[in-house]
Design an enzyme around this catalytic site. Structure first.
Site, PDB file in Angstrom:
ATOM      1  CD1 TRP A 138     123.725 -16.559  77.221  1.00 11.94           C
ATOM      2  CD2 TRP A 138     121.596 -17.150  77.592  1.00 11.94           C
ATOM      3  NE1 TRP A 138     123.092 -16.640  76.005  1.00 11.94           N
ATOM      4  CE2 TRP A 138     121.780 -16.992  76.208  1.00 11.94           C
ATOM      5  CE3 TRP A 138     120.340 -17.522  78.068  1.00 11.94           C
ATOM      6  CZ2 TRP A 138     120.755 -17.191  75.286  1.00 11.94           C
ATOM      7  CZ3 TRP A 138     119.311 -17.722  77.154  1.00 11.94           C
ATOM      8  CH2 TRP A 138     119.527 -17.556  75.769  1.00 11.94           C
ATOM      9  CG  ASP A 220     120.195 -22.783  80.585  1.00  9.38           C
ATOM     10  OD1 ASP A 220     120.295 -23.675  79.718  1.00  9.38           O
ATOM     11  OD2 ASP A 220     120.215 -21.567  80.305  1.00  9.38           O
ATOM     12  CE  LYS A 255     125.711 -23.126  72.398  1.00 14.83           C
ATOM     13  NZ  LYS A 255     124.543 -22.298  72.505  1.00 14.83           N
TER      14      LYS A 255
HETATM   15  C1  LMR Z   1     125.772 -17.958  73.676  1.00 14.82           C
HETATM   16  O1  LMR Z   1     125.708 -17.742  74.890  1.00 14.82           O
HETATM   17  O2  LMR Z   1     126.616 -17.414  72.955  1.00 14.82           O
HETATM   18  C2  LMR Z   1     124.840 -18.957  73.053  1.00 14.82           C
HETATM   19  O3  LMR Z   1     124.049 -19.541  74.017  1.00 14.82           O
HETATM   20  C3  LMR Z   1     124.077 -18.420  71.917  1.00 14.82           C
HETATM   21  C4  LMR Z   1     123.076 -17.386  72.296  1.00 14.82           C
HETATM   22  O4  LMR Z   1     121.924 -17.522  71.868  1.00 14.82           O
HETATM   23  O5  LMR Z   1     123.389 -16.430  73.018  1.00 14.82           O
END
Ligand code: LMR
Length: 407
Positions: A138, A220, A255
């Site tokens: 992420w 996570d 989510k």
């Molecule tokens: C994403 O990866 O799009 C979501 O988890 C929202 C975010 O805060 O980035």
């Protein structure tokens, strides 16, 4: 002296340079400013229904109705949050796989808040410590850890062709380079950004390896129920609980309850015994008190109301399954529609991915072209939010993707 320090010493902050936009949320800002009526936002991970809305679930509406009628106070919550909600986190995330008194659970502002509190705790209590994060991961993980001064290192997650999980690469990197006492970030399911998850056999091996090497799992868990099902998606958490004496799980209900803006998350620290859990809870509380003091009530009260009532829970299960099934069918439709464009590019590997996202394999230049020439916004890594697609605009999307591939 840098420019900022120089101007500050003059008593002004006028010459600040502009920070770059956020890799994910910055795209939504750009999308909102885009005047093309055809524009499409497939960047941020938000579920949209067939009419392009991010709906409020019926179970949430009903819980809110009850709360409005029954809630007696807006007084502060305790530093660690609503007790009932914390118990519901134990139920949903751990489902009896660990004794409740071995869990130090904090209600946090979303999953991001949980990660940040976890990072502060690790730096404050377990330094020197570093955390191994998957490549890719992420886009915000490194920034969250950096902000608390928690050093990050990377391990391989995706195979060279970017289509499958690099299990051997992951173990090799951690075997060679990590040290006992290091933390390792794992995505419990629906890996963000790839949608590529370990099998249950691989989870078993990862958990055994982590326990033998005395690595601390930091899991996570942001998409429980968006992959295969609430319990099926916990297979990694269960494996870690079976093998590792200690772990941290950061979960989000953004989510699976559609509660994005209510910022509903949790941090669960699994300790070796009840007294360690109690001590950990006291330190986690100190982290929170000096940061946001105590968490907001509303979203947590909604989750506690739903999970504490069997009819609302079964309504939630149905609505969650509805979102999950629709995402799956959109994924299939995207693959089929791409095949019909004649681009010659086979996207069928997307069918093995789980959750909201698809890792398309599009490169940065193609991603930019999608944005600049078609007003279609996806994340720079090539991640597409499948949960934001719509059936009736699938042709438009696939034609645009085919064009950028051909050029
Ligand atoms: C994403 O990866 O799009 C979501 O988890 C929202 C975010 O805060 O980035």
């Amino acid at each position: 002296m840098n420019e900022l320090a120089r101007s500050h010493s003059n008593g002004r902050c006028a010459s600040l340079s502009t920070a770059p936009p956020d890799a994910i949320l910055g795209l939504t800002e750009a999308f909102l400013a885009d005047t093309n009526p055809e524009k499409m936002n497939l960047s941020v991970g938000v579920y949209k229904n067939a009419s392009g809305q991010t709906p409020i679930l019926d179970c949430v509406k009903e819980a809110e109705r009850r709360l409005v009628e029954e809630e007696k106070t807006k007084g502060y919550l305790p530093i660690d949050g609503l007790g009932e909600y914390r118990d519901r986190i134990a139920d949903l995330v751990f489902a009896g796989s660990i004794e409740r008194d071995r869990l130090a659970i904090m209600q946090t502002p979303g999953g991001t808040g949980a990660l940040r509190v976890a990072a502060a705790f690790l730096v404050g209590q377990l330094s020197p410590i570093r955390i191994w994060i998957p490549t890719p991961t992420w886009a915000n993980h490194a920034a969250v850890f950096d902000s608390e001064g928690l050093p990050t290192e990377s391990y391989r997650y995706l195979s060279a062709d970017k289509k499958s999980f690099a299990f051997d690469g992951m173990i090799e990197d951690l075997q060679k380079n990590s040290k006992p006492g290091d933390a390792v970030l794992l995505h419990a399911c629906c890996h963000n950004p790839t949608g590529v998850d370990p099998t249950s056999e691989q989870w078993e091996q990862i958990a055994t390896f982590m326990s033998e090497k005395r690595l601390l799992p930091l899991i996570d868990f942001a998409y429980q129920g968006f992959g295969k099902g609430l319990e099926e998606d916990a297979v990694g958490v269960r494996a870690v609980m079976r093998h590792c004496p200690e772990a941290i799980v950061c979960n989000s209900f953004s989510k699976n309850f559609g509660l994005y803006s209510e910022r509903v998350g949790g941090l669960s620290l699994v300790a070796v015994d009840a007294s360690e859990a109690k001590a950990a809870q006291s330190h986690l509380k100190r982290v929170v008190r000096s940061n946001y003091s105590n968490p907001p009530r509303h979203g947590a009260a909604i989750v506690a109301t739903i999970v504490g009532d069997s009819s609302l829970t079964s309504l939630w299960h149905t609505e969650l399954a509805g979102m999950r099934d629709r995402i799956r069918s959109l994924r299939r439709k995207f693959v089929e529609t791409m095949a019909r464009t004649g681009s010659g590019h086979d996207f069928s590997f997307l069918l093995d991915q789980h959750g909201m996202f698809s890792f398309s394999g599009l490169n940065k230049m193609q991603v930019d072209q999608l944005k600049n020439e078609h007003s279609i916004y996806i994340v720079g890594s090539g991640r597409i939010n499948v949960a934001g697609m719509s059936e009736d605009r699938m042709d438009f999307l696939c034609q645009a993707v085919a064009k950028v591939i051909e050029s």
